[in-house]
Design an enzyme around this catalytic site. Sequence first.
Site, short mmCIF file in Angstrom:
data_model
loop_
_atom_site.label_atom_id
_atom_site.label_comp_id
_atom_site.label_asym_id
_atom_site.label_seq_id
_atom_site.Cartn_x
_atom_site.Cartn_y
_atom_site.Cartn_z
N ASP A 193 0.86 -1.19 0.00
CA ASP A 193 0.00 0.00 0.00
C ASP A 193 0.89 1.23 0.00
O ASP A 193 2.12 1.12 -0.04
CB ASP A 193 -0.96 -0.03 1.20
CG ASP A 193 -2.27 0.67 0.88
OD1 ASP A 193 -2.22 1.85 0.47
OD2 ASP A 193 -3.34 0.05 1.02
N HIS A 264 -2.92 3.30 -4.56
CA HIS A 264 -2.34 2.84 -3.30
C HIS A 264 -0.96 2.23 -3.54
O HIS A 264 -0.60 1.21 -2.94
CB HIS A 264 -3.25 1.81 -2.62
CG HIS A 264 -4.43 2.42 -1.92
ND1 HIS A 264 -4.31 3.17 -0.76
CD2 HIS A 264 -5.76 2.41 -2.21
CE1 HIS A 264 -5.51 3.58 -0.37
NE2 HIS A 264 -6.41 3.14 -1.24
N GLU A 331 -9.87 3.11 -4.83
CA GLU A 331 -9.39 4.47 -4.55
C GLU A 331 -8.16 4.84 -5.39
O GLU A 331 -7.14 5.26 -4.84
CB GLU A 331 -9.07 4.58 -3.04
CG GLU A 331 -10.29 4.34 -2.18
CD GLU A 331 -9.99 4.32 -0.68
OE1 GLU A 331 -10.85 4.80 0.07
OE2 GLU A 331 -8.92 3.83 -0.27
C1 ACM Z 1 -11.05 0.02 1.05
O1 ACM Z 1 -11.50 0.08 2.20
N1 ACM Z 1 -10.40 1.06 0.54
C2 ACM Z 1 -11.20 -1.17 0.23
#
Ligand code: ACM
Length: 546
Positions: A193, A264, A331
Amino acid sequence: MMKPFTALCAAVIVLSELSAAPSAPVQVAPGIIPQPVSMQVAAGQPGFAMGEGIRVHYSVSRSEAGRAAIRALQAAGVSVLPEENVSELSVEQVRQDNKEWYAVSVTPEGIVLRVAGPQGLYYAAQTLAQSIVKDEAGQPAIPSMQVEDAPLLPYRGLMLDPCRHPQTVDETCKMLRIMARYKLNRLHWHLADDQGWRIEIKKYPRLTEVGARRDETPTLANHEVGDGKPTEPFYFTQDEVRYVVAYANSLGITVIPEIEVPGHSSAAIAAYPELGNADVPGYAPKVATTWGVLPYTYAPKESTLRFLEDVFAELCALFPRAPFVHIGGDEAPRDQWQKSPYVQNFMRQHGMRYAGEVQHWFTRHMAKLMAKHDRRIVGWDEILDDGNAPADAVVMYWRSWVRPSAMRRALRAGHEVILSPDSHFYFNFSQGKLPEDPRYKPHGCQKAEQDWRHVYSYNPTPANLSAEEKSRIIGLQANCWSESIADGAKLEYQTVPRICALAEVAWRPAEQRNADEFLQRIMAQYPWFEEQAINYRREDGSPARP
Ligand code: ACM
């Protein structure tokens, strides 16, 4: 590791040569989680006396099924004693459509396990482990009983996030033991991440040299303020990964790895800046020191695909039994793609009108790459934003607030779906009353409080779905994002006993559940929580091991 079950002999039955002594009458009915589909207990009758353990004739261990049963029993904490003259265990394979089906028959003379496939042995073992109670003489015994059981949903998962705050190998294995106890069968391991890259990749050493440390971490008390302390590098070596995967397998759990694509990904881009959109103004990738959504995304280049191909090839080798590989996909901001002259030109050349189509380009390529390794991709539900995903992609539903429903959209588009809605299964969220200690402050507590009763109230197959749509809901998962989970004790507090509720929601239809009755069974687990030194959350909100 077990051989294919078809290679096993059909029945391994060793009749007792000497009879086992019955226990004293057993009055206590075991409170098993998840509640088996069918369970008849002969209350007040003599049961099976555990003594020092279940005595198993050496001939049982001559077969693969017998050996596998013994291993599963031992892994579940049930003692097994080799014996020459007595056998108290037999194992039988039977045909059933549900390969996770198992049955257990207990009499004073012994225990018969019947299973449809190897998974059933793990569940039979856990059912027996939870059935050891005291007889009238105060001795450990299993009541005489008949159990037939199979889960409602085949994927029953928990996600761990070692990126924000790491969990050690030992902490991870402890979570695996807790999962196995409640018959969860998938660990989703979120290994990369913005705030850290946590898995050794031999071909790209800078992923861990650079990506596995960061300059500071937001404090637990105030996420807007950093602690000013560089972290120690933290990542799992490939040997450690193999160890965790083998340990999980020994408990009947498959590990699904996740590397986030295309968002991410600040830690990877900090390690190899050429992977990102280097032509945007102010480009300065670093391992993130704040939480939330960061702007760094991969650049859509052939060289990025080669990198991903190499990384995911190493992943597939490390996770040989994972049928899916998780590519993240949540995201992923479009800003850098909109600002990058390279990406704008790339989009023109590919006839793309929206920057979101760049994400689809990645998703399609990842699906093709994984198909070469005979794996399917799983992605967070954003993989359906701004376009379609490959038909066999599994969609992990999490955005409960999006309308029209991201779950329904995925089902209508024909995908298989795993349900991990943040309205119910985000174990980092608040559970209601909090301990005084600020260490227990939750993250993301803006959502409804999600105590075990809330988790337990979830219906994974609402009536307004068609039968065909319901059949494509393959399971449930809880997510333990770790922004505010800085140690194993907090992880346990956030997870136990909510994980018990999750397990039962994945195992029993909603109309057969009753929360007040379930509380009795949760409390029947307390001695096991204590024995395992688990920092579970008590009913009054206090941590068991503060
Ligand atoms: C998430 O909680 N961004 C999958």
